[in-house]
Design a protein around this motif. Sequence first.
Motif, mmCIF file in Angstrom:
data_model
loop_
_atom_site.group_PDB
_atom_site.id
_atom_site.type_symbol
_atom_site.label_atom_id
_atom_site.label_comp_id
_atom_site.label_asym_id
_atom_site.label_seq_id
_atom_site.Cartn_x
_atom_site.Cartn_y
_atom_site.Cartn_z
ATOM 1 N N VAL A 36 -1.242 2.588 10.099
ATOM 2 C CA VAL A 36 0.213 2.751 10.086
ATOM 3 C C VAL A 36 0.555 4.095 9.455
ATOM 4 N N VAL A 37 1.296 4.903 10.191
ATOM 5 C CA VAL A 37 1.830 6.153 9.663
ATOM 6 C C VAL A 37 3.215 5.848 9.110
ATOM 7 N N VAL A 38 3.470 6.286 7.888
ATOM 8 C CA VAL A 38 4.766 6.098 7.241
ATOM 9 C C VAL A 38 5.333 7.481 6.980
ATOM 10 N N ALA A 39 6.620 7.662 7.293
ATOM 11 C CA ALA A 39 7.212 8.991 7.155
ATOM 12 C C ALA A 39 8.681 8.896 6.769
ATOM 13 N N GLY A 40 9.196 10.016 6.339
ATOM 14 C CA GLY A 40 10.598 10.118 5.948
ATOM 15 C C GLY A 40 11.508 10.311 7.150
ATOM 16 N N VAL B 83 -3.957 4.649 15.242
ATOM 17 C CA VAL B 83 -2.680 4.237 14.657
ATOM 18 C C VAL B 83 -2.019 3.220 15.592
ATOM 19 N N THR B 84 -1.538 2.122 15.022
ATOM 20 C CA THR B 84 -0.871 1.094 15.825
ATOM 21 C C THR B 84 0.643 1.115 15.674
ATOM 22 N N ALA B 85 1.138 1.722 14.593
ATOM 23 C CA ALA B 85 2.585 1.744 14.364
ATOM 24 C C ALA B 85 2.961 2.913 13.465
ATOM 25 N N ARG C 274 2.748 -8.291 16.212
ATOM 26 C CA ARG C 274 2.594 -8.065 14.775
ATOM 27 C C ARG C 274 1.300 -7.303 14.565
ATOM 28 N N LEU C 275 1.437 -6.108 14.048
ATOM 29 C CA LEU C 275 0.266 -5.259 13.901
ATOM 30 C C LEU C 275 0.387 -4.402 12.668
ATOM 31 N N GLY C 276 -0.722 -3.809 12.278
ATOM 32 C CA GLY C 276 -0.680 -2.950 11.113
ATOM 33 C C GLY C 276 -2.026 -2.785 10.466
#
Length: 171
Positions: free
Chosen positions: A60-64, A85-87, A8-10
């Motif tokens: 955390v990188v969030v992408a489409g 970045v971990t996730a 569990r990471l973020g």
Amino acid sequence: MSAVTKDRLGGRSIVFGDDINTDVIIPGRYLVSIDPIELGTHAFEPLGPEVQAKLKESRVVVAGRNFGCGSAREQASTCLIGVGVTAVVARSYSRVFFRNAINTGLVAVECPAAVDAITEGDEVWVDYEAGTVTVGDRSFPFTPFPPVLREILEAGGLIEHLMKKFAKEKS
């Protein structure tokens, strides 16, 4: 803030759109290096210093859709590790990027519902064993990683996993 554990990471998120190409993640002129820290200094360089500054503060990188499309360069995942970045949470990935991420020890999950709920700067937590992405008090499911992928990630990547496996078999 929640605790980071092995599965569990973020942390703080940075949000990108669809079709983020590996040339944007790490420009080709830096492929002479394999050092994650050095590569991390050039992550998302084509998008400018403001984006790079936000990236340094994000975990955390969030992408489409189609994150990591383009060339098959492994440095696209290692540069993200190098910058901290971990996730990565995305709607979908290029198959090669996804496999490179796992092979280098970077957690990459597909969770479209979470992507829709995340705003840049949100605290995002990924539990790849339970199969959840948590944003605030909301939790979004994805298919949990099978044991072998968890073992690879927990070892720090495929090479480390194989080295541990071979060492164990020798003893």
